[in-house]
Design a protein around this motif. Sequence first.
Motif, PDB file in Angstrom:
ATOM      1  N   SER A   1       0.842  -1.275   0.023  1.00  0.00           N
ATOM      2  CA  SER A   1       0.166   0.145   0.014  1.00  0.00           C
ATOM      3  C   SER A   1       0.940   1.321  -0.033  1.00  0.00           C
ATOM      4  CB  SER A   1      -0.921   0.059   1.289  1.00  0.00           C
ATOM      5  OG  SER A   1      -1.635   1.194   1.124  1.00  0.00           O
ATOM      6  N   PRO A   2       0.774   2.068  -1.016  1.00  0.00           N
ATOM      7  CA  PRO A   2       0.170   1.710  -2.413  1.00  0.00           C
ATOM      8  C   PRO A   2       0.864   0.519  -3.110  1.00  0.00           C
ATOM      9  CG  PRO A   2       1.535   3.875  -2.504  1.00  0.00           C
ATOM     10  CD  PRO A   2       1.420   3.297  -1.037  1.00  0.00           C
ATOM     11  N   PRO A   3      -0.033  -0.197  -3.856  1.00  0.00           N
ATOM     12  CA  PRO A   3       0.522  -1.319  -4.378  1.00  0.00           C
ATOM     13  C   PRO A   3       1.667  -1.243  -5.312  1.00  0.00           C
ATOM     14  CG  PRO A   3      -1.671  -0.840  -5.116  1.00  0.00           C
ATOM     15  CD  PRO A   3      -1.334  -0.050  -4.223  1.00  0.00           C
ATOM     16  N   SER A   4       2.737  -1.847  -5.213  1.00  0.00           N
ATOM     17  CA  SER A   4       3.946  -1.804  -6.250  1.00  0.00           C
ATOM     18  C   SER A   4       3.672  -2.535  -7.402  1.00  0.00           C
ATOM     19  CB  SER A   4       5.034  -2.233  -5.580  1.00  0.00           C
ATOM     20  OG  SER A   4       5.110  -3.543  -5.148  1.00  0.00           O
ATOM     21  N   SER A   5       4.275  -2.441  -8.498  1.00  0.00           N
ATOM     22  CA  SER A   5       4.032  -3.254  -9.701  1.00  0.00           C
ATOM     23  C   SER A   5       4.327  -4.775  -9.511  1.00  0.00           C
ATOM     24  CB  SER A   5       5.052  -2.882 -10.872  1.00  0.00           C
ATOM     25  OG  SER A   5       6.406  -3.032 -10.324  1.00  0.00           O
ATOM     26  N   GLN A   6       5.368  -5.048  -8.451  1.00  0.00           N
ATOM     27  CA  GLN A   6       5.622  -6.430  -8.148  1.00  0.00           C
ATOM     28  C   GLN A   6       4.434  -7.034  -7.322  1.00  0.00           C
ATOM     29  OE1 GLN A   6       7.520  -3.850  -7.383  1.00  0.00           O
ATOM     30  NE2 GLN A   6       9.898  -4.426  -7.561  1.00  0.00           N
ATOM     31  N   PHE A   7       3.810  -6.052  -6.390  1.00  0.00           N
ATOM     32  CA  PHE A   7       2.751  -6.568  -5.704  1.00  0.00           C
ATOM     33  C   PHE A   7       1.473  -6.979  -6.558  1.00  0.00           C
ATOM     34  CE2 PHE A   7      -1.287  -5.904  -3.318  1.00  0.00           C
ATOM     35  CZ  PHE A   7      -1.234  -6.666  -2.254  1.00  0.00           C
ATOM     36  N   LYS A   8       1.141  -6.120  -7.491  1.00  0.00           N
ATOM     37  CA  LYS A   8      -0.065  -6.430  -8.358  1.00  0.00           C
ATOM     38  C   LYS A   8       0.236  -7.347  -9.219  1.00  0.00           C
ATOM     39  CE  LYS A   8      -1.019  -1.164  -9.083  1.00  0.00           C
ATOM     40  NZ  LYS A   8      -0.931  -0.206  -9.892  1.00  0.00           N
TER      41      LYS A   8
END
Length: 538
Positions: free
Chosen positions: A282-289
Amino acid sequence: MASWAALSPSIVEYFEGEDSYRCGYCKNESGSRSNGMWAHSMTVQDYQDLIDRGWRRSGKYVYKPVMNQTCCPQYTIRCRPLQFQPSKSHKKVLKKMLKFLAKGEISKGNCEDEPMEPTMEDTVAGDFALINKLDIQCDLKTLSDDLKESFESEEKKKGKSPKKEEPKELIQSQHIEEKLGSGEPSHPLKVHTAPKPGKGADLSKPPCRKAKEIRKERKRLKLMQQNPAGELEGFQAQGEPPSLFPRKANKSNQPKSLEDLIFESLPENASHKLEVRVVRSSPPSSQFKATFQESYQVYKRYQMVIHKDPPDKPTVSQFTRFLCSSPLEAENPPHGPDCGYGSFHQQYWLDGRIIAVGVIDILPYCVSSVYLYYDPDYSFLSLGVYSALREIGFTRQLHQKTSQLSYYYMGFYIHSCPKMKYKLCFLWTQSQSRKTGANGQYRPSDLLCPETYVWVPIEQCLSSLENSKYCRFNQDPEAVDEGRSKEPDRLQVFHKKAIMPYGVYKKQQRDPSEEAAVLQYAGLVGQACSERMLLLRN
């Protein structure tokens, strides 16, 4: 820190009064009581100060148990990683993981899970609020069988019989035992022959010892005979059998650090590869998405198998609200950790797939554990204990650059709930203090006093908790809450898109009941947070 934290002030909406709901621990239908607020946004410094006053977040909902009224008082607990020494059981878990990575084989029959913290639901619009769960598992299996197999395999390679021959002479030196126990190098071994029958005990020998200790000495003697040059690099300082992953001897003869145990070198042909990645949630990183769906599927299986949830309960929205959404603003100050402050998922990748995720908050003074979920197929690896040890090691790593970040928060400890005793088992090194009356080994953990908000070593709290579920840990009867609200008129209010002190705001209001709610909020969050955070009033 105020200079960069103040750029984005916290905005909270306080829920007046106290919530009563079903207790997830003792199952009392209305015994659990807490105060709560919805955090639209929050700085890491404000949240750090709040958890140091007994608050805890679940998603964006932040709550504080009413300690002297709730059926199961929940005390904030923290570990001091800089002084933490892994116990024998911790080392077994780490060695088990290393063996699995190296050889790909491990006995799964004796893995037993400790009871985990039950879930609870709050009363905010049906929002699914689960309090902190650190699923510590207790692996009761010793490594004796594994070590035996390893030793026998080495014997087979050398063309020797793995069967043990009873030596005619035993090493009997109390001085050697003391040196082995302290980790100091041993002196040449002195050998005594057994006394003749009927002649009584040999006074040159120490008292009888356990068979386990004798077996260790036999094994050491055998190894010394096989290595006349004294090359016992893999031998442990405490007289343990050779390491499964031999490495150069520690020149200082000090016990291995937590980092040494975690990052023990593996053979080049290791069966598995484990990688731990820290991704911002949070906020979501590209790796998290990119890994969201895979991570959610692990969570869903975990809830269904471990917590017996029906298939339709662990939904994507519930997973997002509970473990992905966070009010904490991402902050990257110049002298902070490389990853920054805020909310993260610590993903455990085994051979290219996620098998566990630790949800954590990185705050100015601590790493705060929020939740852990894992693939039930790998529960035999004691991932609860393993991930907690990795998080303690991670805290120590962050401390190297950010010196003030030096604690590991484990959520709440509930002494009246038997299922919470695993936190004591995890934090305390094994000791014989109850048998011998000694003080025992160092215990690097503290509980938060619910009245004065000072940290007290946990061993000083237990006797009081045995007598009463609710306790004031601070023994100074004149001590007060130093951070209490002293000037409520300086509390900041956000009303109709305008920011103003409460002293100004209250002159515009006609509802006398509102003042009681604002004063209650100020008392719970303390003076510092009340002046920094914006209290939203409609």
